[in-house]
Design an enzyme around this catalytic site. Structure first.
Site, PDB file in Angstrom:
ATOM      1  N   GLU A 169       8.156  16.559  15.730  1.00  0.00           N
ATOM      2  CA  GLU A 169       8.814  15.892  14.767  1.00  0.00           C
ATOM      3  C   GLU A 169       7.581  16.917  13.603  1.00  0.00           C
ATOM      4  O   GLU A 169       6.175  16.809  13.778  1.00  0.00           O
ATOM      5  CB  GLU A 169       8.241  14.510  14.975  1.00  0.00           C
ATOM      6  N   GLU A 211       9.438   1.496  11.239  1.00  0.00           N
ATOM      7  CA  GLU A 211       9.684   2.257  11.483  1.00  0.00           C
ATOM      8  C   GLU A 211       9.379   3.891  11.318  1.00  0.00           C
ATOM      9  O   GLU A 211       8.579   3.727  10.282  1.00  0.00           O
ATOM     10  CB  GLU A 211      10.971   1.999   9.617  1.00  0.00           C
ATOM     11  N   LYS A 249       0.977  -0.747  -0.078  1.00  0.00           N
ATOM     12  CA  LYS A 249       0.228  -0.250  -0.303  1.00  0.00           C
ATOM     13  C   LYS A 249       0.551   1.702  -0.467  1.00  0.00           C
ATOM     14  O   LYS A 249       1.128   1.473   1.146  1.00  0.00           O
ATOM     15  CB  LYS A 249      -1.025   0.192   1.098  1.00  0.00           C
ATOM     16  N   CYS A 267      13.898  10.816   7.810  1.00  0.00           N
ATOM     17  CA  CYS A 267      13.187  10.225   9.148  1.00  0.00           C
ATOM     18  C   CYS A 267      14.037  10.904  10.427  1.00  0.00           C
ATOM     19  O   CYS A 267      14.603  10.902  10.703  1.00  0.00           O
ATOM     20  CB  CYS A 267      13.066   8.892   8.567  1.00  0.00           C
TER      21      CYS A 267
HETATM   22  P1  NAD Z   1       1.984   7.895   7.852  1.00  0.00           P
HETATM   23  O1  NAD Z   1       2.034   7.239   8.843  1.00  0.00           O
HETATM   24  O2  NAD Z   1       1.009   9.580   7.241  1.00  0.00           O
HETATM   25  O3  NAD Z   1       1.509   7.719   6.640  1.00  0.00           O
HETATM   26  C1  NAD Z   1       1.874   5.843   6.363  1.00  0.00           C
HETATM   27  C2  NAD Z   1       1.610   5.140   5.123  1.00  0.00           C
HETATM   28  O4  NAD Z   1       0.221   4.377   6.522  1.00  0.00           O
HETATM   29  C3  NAD Z   1       0.987   5.919   4.211  1.00  0.00           C
HETATM   30  O5  NAD Z   1       0.378   5.109   3.085  1.00  0.00           O
HETATM   31  C4  NAD Z   1      -1.067   6.106   4.532  1.00  0.00           C
HETATM   32  O6  NAD Z   1      -1.579   5.649   3.987  1.00  0.00           O
HETATM   33  C5  NAD Z   1      -0.983   4.567   5.831  1.00  0.00           C
HETATM   34  N1  NAD Z   1      -1.828   5.279   6.582  1.00  0.00           N
HETATM   35  C6  NAD Z   1      -2.294   5.978   6.743  1.00  0.00           C
HETATM   36  N2  NAD Z   1      -3.272   5.855   8.729  1.00  0.00           N
HETATM   37  C7  NAD Z   1      -3.164   4.674   8.263  1.00  0.00           C
HETATM   38  C8  NAD Z   1      -3.946   3.639   9.266  1.00  0.00           C
HETATM   39  N3  NAD Z   1      -4.989   3.252  10.077  1.00  0.00           N
HETATM   40  N4  NAD Z   1      -3.842   2.233   8.736  1.00  0.00           N
HETATM   41  C9  NAD Z   1      -3.050   1.665   7.753  1.00  0.00           C
HETATM   42  N5  NAD Z   1      -2.300   2.250   7.664  1.00  0.00           N
HETATM   43  C10 NAD Z   1      -1.962   4.609   7.067  1.00  0.00           C
HETATM   44  O7  NAD Z   1       3.413   8.361   7.210  1.00  0.00           O
HETATM   45  P2  NAD Z   1       4.321   9.221   6.312  1.00  0.00           P
HETATM   46  O8  NAD Z   1       3.464  10.763   6.540  1.00  0.00           O
HETATM   47  O9  NAD Z   1       4.266   9.154   4.405  1.00  0.00           O
HETATM   48  O10 NAD Z   1       5.305   9.640   6.052  1.00  0.00           O
HETATM   49  C11 NAD Z   1       6.058  10.447   7.422  1.00  0.00           C
HETATM   50  C12 NAD Z   1       6.570   9.974   8.605  1.00  0.00           C
HETATM   51  O11 NAD Z   1       7.303   8.773   8.597  1.00  0.00           O
HETATM   52  C13 NAD Z   1       6.841  10.897   9.701  1.00  0.00           C
HETATM   53  O12 NAD Z   1       6.626  10.394  10.260  1.00  0.00           O
HETATM   54  C14 NAD Z   1       8.807  10.574   9.460  1.00  0.00           C
HETATM   55  O13 NAD Z   1       9.543  10.069  10.405  1.00  0.00           O
HETATM   56  C15 NAD Z   1       8.266   9.085   9.376  1.00  0.00           C
HETATM   57  N6  NAD Z   1       9.312   7.833   8.714  1.00  0.00           N
HETATM   58  C16 NAD Z   1      10.099   6.915   9.061  1.00  0.00           C
HETATM   59  C17 NAD Z   1      11.019   6.399   7.927  1.00  0.00           C
HETATM   60  C18 NAD Z   1      12.086   5.237   9.595  1.00  0.00           C
HETATM   61  O14 NAD Z   1      13.155   4.661   8.569  1.00  0.00           O
HETATM   62  N7  NAD Z   1      11.792   5.825  11.177  1.00  0.00           N
HETATM   63  C19 NAD Z   1      11.586   6.661   7.224  1.00  0.00           C
HETATM   64  C20 NAD Z   1      10.532   7.379   6.871  1.00  0.00           C
HETATM   65  C21 NAD Z   1       9.646   8.062   7.432  1.00  0.00           C
HETATM   66  O1  6OD Z   2      18.846   3.158   3.957  1.00  0.00           O
HETATM   67  C1  6OD Z   2      17.774   3.440   4.592  1.00  0.00           C
HETATM   68  O2  6OD Z   2      17.265   2.183   4.130  1.00  0.00           O
HETATM   69  C2  6OD Z   2      16.094   3.517   5.404  1.00  0.00           C
HETATM   70  N1  6OD Z   2      15.261   2.885   5.609  1.00  0.00           N
HETATM   71  C3  6OD Z   2      16.476   5.133   5.186  1.00  0.00           C
HETATM   72  C4  6OD Z   2      15.488   5.416   5.664  1.00  0.00           C
HETATM   73  C5  6OD Z   2      15.290   7.128   5.181  1.00  0.00           C
HETATM   74  C6  6OD Z   2      13.494   7.968   6.339  1.00  0.00           C
HETATM   75  O3  6OD Z   2      13.605   8.884   6.100  1.00  0.00           O
END
Ligand code: NAD
Ligand code: 6OD
Length: 506
Positions: free
Chosen positions: A409, A273, A197, A307
């Site tokens: 954040e 993550e 998804k 992130c």
């Molecule tokens: P988000 O959580 O809003 O959405 C991520 C995904 O989850 C989307 O596909 C969304 O449609 C889906 N989603 C939302 N609500 C849901 C539910 N109730 N059930 C199932 N699926 C659902 O995140 P975003 O805004 O797309 O991304 C930004 C966030 O992601 C930031 O908080 C960032 O720190 C985090 N992030 C973390 C990492 C990591 O490696 N730790 C990497 C990239 C992004």
């Molecule tokens: O480099 C990666 O494998 C990874 N998961 C990066 C995440 C970046 C977050 O925005």
């Protein structure tokens, strides 16, 4: 939301209404529209122009995708020897590279990020994620224990890795292809099938990958994509689907909580993550220019939508003023502009909605008494780009640790810089957060670097570097930044079930 009737198509992005593309689901090797006819707009964040329409998946599409994934496990994919699977995954990597320009154009249109960035990070990593995990699964051993049995016989224990089954993969928008393939690569290498998804903001590269899967001969149903939103849409239907065996998710911590609740039904394992509020720490003995470059990347790369980014910077007092001035100069040198322009240093945020969120933090910082060193608003853009999701790279000083922009954040191109005096003090400051994803520490004192690395509560600690990746290493967050580790053999812990076989013989 526009309602239309849709049919099936051979390719991921055929022309819908004149210039606008249709982003259909990829289920059982075919591109299909939604039974409900529901779809939503996909817009380019550079100018808010319409890229196309994304089909919104409902229960019917999720059910079909999960059923296709289950059937593929029981079909040729499930019976395929690992050597053959590995060869197919190499071909996926090669085909992504052969279609590099298509992936690049798709990713850049969805995100608005500079071509210079996407061509160095997003697309090459999309290919590498298949290659690296194919190599790992080919080479990883399992354990064996011969032992003497009480009756004077002998027995041999050995472990085998079996796929977990159908994996639900839920992805964010900030590095769409990179983060999706970071999950799909190891999942397929381990013999699972997937239902992805993608984020509603970035449907294109996941869809295009369906064409790649068909082109190289990945069996139908192994890789499936269902587009849609989160709650009460494809995301929630996928994560609550009882025939999904495990869920891997990257996104916000709050979303992780909702998915974990869904996964609790049926006790499905999760790999998460999540969000972060990462500290960057600069000691007075650091290589000054390298530290300024490193922190500038950590704060502003991908318009701050990484992130691993640094929104809290702590600089040792003797170099504080000089560092703030140097980072200000870096921020002001980042020219916003079209992704294709060679001198573009920063793209837009992903959407108008996200821009409103980031700008609300810019306001809060002012209300809470910040000194705005640079930025704090929206840059002047030419008329053609005025509708884009642009914000200025922003630096604040002078806030207490309790301020919203220091604690929460933001996921924008901004950071607060505070001075510190001692190692103990900065460790306390860095750890004072519910998150624990990563840190970047700049010092030339190796003993200090080792001391700091063990005391900062994070999953990833970069010393004199940031986002320097070796895909064999464990990746993930502590505290509210994640559950589990992926990368290298650690991915196998999640994507396989380790079974013990005990054979008694005489
Ligand atoms: P988000 O959580 O809003 O959405 C991520 C995904 O989850 C989307 O596909 C969304 O449609 C889906 N989603 C939302 N609500 C849901 C539910 N109730 N059930 C199932 N699926 C659902 O995140 P975003 O805004 O797309 O991304 C930004 C966030 O992601 C930031 O908080 C960032 O720190 C985090 N992030 C973390 C990492 C990591 O490696 N730790 C990497 C990239 C992004
Ligand atoms: O480099 C990666 O494998 C990874 N998961 C990066 C995440 C970046 C977050 O925005």
């Amino acid at each position: 939301m526009t309602q239309v009737n849709l049919s099936t198509a051979d390719s991921a992005g055929d022309v819908g209404s004149r210039d606008a593309r249709e982003f259909r689901h990829f289920i059982n090797g075919a591109f299909v529209g939604s039974a409900s006819g529901k779809r939503f707009d996909n817009r380019n964040p550079v100018d808010s122009s319409l890229i196309g329409y994304v089909h919104e998946g409902g229960r019917a599409e999720v059910d079909a995708a999960v059923a296709a994934a289950r059937a593929a496990l029981e079909g040729p994919w499930g019976r395929m020897p690992v050597t053959q699977r590995v060869e197919l995954l190499y071909k996926v990597a090669d085909e992504i590279n052969r279609r590099f320009d298509d992936f690049l154009a798709a990713e850049v249109a969805d995100t608005g990020k500079p071509v210079s960035l996407a061509s160095h990070i997003d697309i090459p990593r999309g290919a590498a994620n298949f290659k690296v995990f194919a190599d790992i699964i080919k080479n990883v051993p399992t354990e064996t224990f011969p032992f003497a049995t009480p009756d004077g016989g002998e027995a041999l224990n050995y472990a085998v890795r079996s796929p977990r089954g159908v994996i639900g993969v839920v992805c964010p928008w900030n590095l769409p292809l990179l983060l999706m393939t970071w999950k799909v690569g190891p999942a397929l290498a381990c013999g699972n099938t997937v239902v992805v998804k993608p984020s509603e903001e970035t449907p294109a590269t996941a869809t295009l990958l369906g064409e790649v899967m068909n082109a190289v001969g990945i069996p139908k149903g192994v890789y499936n994509v269902v587009h849609g939103l989160g709650p009460d849409s494809a995301g929630a239907f996928l994560t609550s689907h009882r025939d999904v065996n495990a869920i891997t998710f990257t996104g916000e911590t709050r979303t992780g909580e909702a998915i974990m609740a869904a996964a609790a039904k049926g006790l499905r394992p999760v790999s998460f993550e999540l969000g972060g509020k990462n500290a960057g720490i600069v000691f007075a003995d650091a290589d000054f220019d390298a530290a300024v470059d490193g922190i500038a990347r950590a704060a502003f790369a991908n318009c701050g939508q990484v992130c691993l980014g640094t929104e809290r910077v702590y600089v040792q007092r003797p170099i504080f003023e000089k560092f703030v001035a140097a980072l200000k100069a870096k921020a002001e040198s980042l020219k916003p502009g079209l992704p294709q322009d060679k001198d573009t240093g920063i793209g837009p945020l992903i959407s108008q909605e996200h821009r409103s969120k980031v700008l609300s933090y810019y306001d809060k910082a002012r209300q809470e008494g910040a000194t705005v060193v640079t930025g704090g608003g929206v840059p002047q853009m030419p008329d053609a780009l005025k509708e884009g999701s642009w914000v200025q790279p922003t630096i604040w000083t002078g806030l207490p640790e309790t301020a919203s922009v220091v604690r929460e954040e933001i996921f924008g191109p901004c950071c607060h810089i505070a001075p510190f005096d001692t190692e103990d003090e900065v460790i306390r400051l860095a750890n004072d957060t519910p998150y624990g994803l990563c840190t970047t520490i700049w010092t030339q004192d190796l003993s200090r670097a080792h001391r700091m690395a063990t005391r900062i509560e994070v999953g990833l600690c970069w010393i004199n570097s940031w986002f320097l990746r070796d895909l064999r290493t464990p990746f993930g967050g502590s505290k509210q930044s994640g559950i589990g580790r992926e990368g290298g053999v650690h991915s196998l812990e999640f994507y396989t079930e380790l079974r013990n076989v005990c054979i008694k013989y005489s």
